[in-house]
Design an enzyme around this catalytic site. Structure first.
Site, mmCIF file in Angstrom:
data_model
loop_
_atom_site.group_PDB
_atom_site.id
_atom_site.type_symbol
_atom_site.label_atom_id
_atom_site.label_comp_id
_atom_site.label_asym_id
_atom_site.label_seq_id
_atom_site.Cartn_x
_atom_site.Cartn_y
_atom_site.Cartn_z
ATOM 1 N N ASP A 127 -9.423 -4.613 -5.101
ATOM 2 C CA ASP A 127 -8.749 -3.526 -4.394
ATOM 3 C C ASP A 127 -9.106 -2.369 -5.230
ATOM 4 O O ASP A 127 -8.681 -2.295 -6.560
ATOM 5 C CB ASP A 127 -7.245 -3.872 -4.229
ATOM 6 N N HIS A 182 -7.724 -5.694 -0.741
ATOM 7 C CA HIS A 182 -6.512 -5.078 -0.468
ATOM 8 C C HIS A 182 -5.706 -5.437 0.741
ATOM 9 O O HIS A 182 -4.415 -5.714 0.563
ATOM 10 C CB HIS A 182 -6.919 -3.500 -0.135
ATOM 11 N N SER A 210 0.665 -1.252 -0.057
ATOM 12 C CA SER A 210 -0.045 -0.019 -0.130
ATOM 13 C C SER A 210 0.887 1.179 -0.001
ATOM 14 O O SER A 210 1.773 1.277 -0.901
ATOM 15 C CB SER A 210 -0.965 0.031 1.191
#
Length: 414
Positions: free
Chosen positions: A353, A383, A195
């Protein structure tokens, strides 16, 4: 009887409201993901109540500590740290003034030159820490036999860009310059992150490209110029009140050091000017070119996704233009010259995601630039799936994601 009926009705409403999240259909563990969704919503509601009561504020130390505790509870079943591990020597220390946690397999303690992974955690540059990532880092270090250094960089909004990036850069530089002291093989240094941590990893691969053997980029956020992506459109309905919440835009605003009043401008793609939407920058993230159709589920989006260009908040764009076009903040906006000479790059993306397309576009652009890249796509994953490779909410796709990370580390560095 009336009281029992009322209690039953309230309980049913409570469960429905908490277990109503739309879950990716291909995931077999539907109820498990509903519990993950409910747990994340519980954290949000708990902190919302504490903030409303004046007990704390958003992105405070208490808020972050609670976030860590909820992650640990979901991934281990306990809201506290795991303690000693007979297979690992775990050390909390600092490198260039930055707090890190080092995981050394005990079998390698006497080895002079060991491979290492320097890891940057996710959390939108604003949340989480080495504590919430502790179970994952332990597993990667144990299963790979590789030293892992988890970086506890400072967080936004208290420390916006470039502070989190600089902390991580300082740690990588320290490792490179102190290989002998750390018993690290200078030819076997890897960096990685997920991320926001994936964003940091890519940026640092540009800086240290000739000194790295591998970079691992997991579900990364790599650009801030276009939110009208196929992944955002397709995945906004899934886990919409937790993992794919539009409130995640506050993380970006924190990192950019912007007022929250601009959140809707970003979400509606109103944060850039009409001229910018027609500029050469947008060709670097052109989805019709860089997102192969097999990654898109919506048949209408497969044909063509048209970016509207006749609108924009010129005043806001004048404030942020230099930031969102900076490859050190939006690494997908780097030219091909910056993409050359990079180490082997491992990219992992998840089908459900809402920033899925950033990783896909990065992998495709690396291929176009002639770079060595391995792209692993998990069509049924969301995610945060990599968190759930173990513990009471274990998911099969989480197990596969982490095993693939271990495999690329072993195959490249050992």
């Amino acid at each position: 009887m009336i009281r029992l009926t009322l209690f039953g009705a309230l309980l049913a409403w409570f469960l429905y409201s908490y277990l109503d999240g739309k879950i990716p259909e291909p995931i077999p563990e539907q109820f498990t993901v509903k519990l993950i969704d409910a747990s994340m919503k519980t954290y949000g509601h708990t902190m919302g109540a504490l903030i409303s009561l004046g007990v704390t504020t958003q992105f405070s130390d208490l808020d972050r500590a609670m976030g860590d505790r909820f992650i640990l509870l979901m991934t281990t079943g306990f809201p506290w740290s795991l303690g000693a591990d007979p297979q690992l020597q775990i050390t909390n220390t600092t490198m260039s003034g930055v707090h890190v946690r080092i995981y050394e397999p005990v079998t390698s303690l006497q080895v002079a030159e060991r491979p290492v992974l320097v890891y940057f955690h996710g959390g939108g540059w604003s949340m989480l820490s080495v504590d919430s990532y502790d179970p994952l880092m332990r597993k990667i270090a144990r299963d790979s036999g590789i030293v892992v250094i988890s970086v506890n960089y400072r967080l936004s909004p208290q420390y916006p860009y470039p502070v989190p990036l600089q902390d991580c850069s300082d740690v990588v530089e320290y490792v490179i310059e102190n290989c002998a002291t750390l018993s690290i093989n200078p030819r076997k240094i890897a960096i990685g992150g997920d991320s926001a941590g994936g964003n940091i990893a890519v940026v640092l691969s540009y800086k240290f490209k000739y000194k790295l053997a591998l970079q691992i980029v997991l579900v990364p956020v790599l650009q801030m110029a276009n939110w009208n992506t196929t992944s955002f459109i397709e995945n906004a309905p899934y886990l919409a009140k937790s993992i794919n919440s539009p409130d995640s835009i506050f993380f970006v605003l924190n990192y950019l050091n912007l007022d929250y009043k601009y959140g809707q401008d970003f979400l509606k793609n109103n944060h850039t000017s009409s001229a910018f939407k027609k500029s050469h920058y947008m060709k670097l993230i052109d989805q019709n070119r860089w997102v192969p159709k097999q990654y898109i589920r919506d048949k209408t989006l497969m044909e063509n996704i048209e970016l509207q260009t006749d609108f924009g908040n010129e005043e806001l764009f004048s404030i942020i233009e230099s930031r969102i076009t900076n490859p050190l903040m939006s690494p997908l906006l780097a030219g091909d010259d910056m993409l050359t000479g990079l180490p082997l790059t491992y990219v992992a993306t998840s089908g459900y995601d809402f920033i899925r397309d950033d990783g896909i576009m990065f992998a495709e652009r690396l291929k176009h630039a002639g770079q060595e890249v391995v792209h692993q796509h998990y069509h049924e994953a969301f995610h945060n799936s990599l968190f759930f490779a173990h513990g009471p909410l274990k998911l099969d796709v989480g197990v596969r994601i982490v095993q693939d990370i271990v495999n690329i580390l072993r195959n490249t560095l050992l």
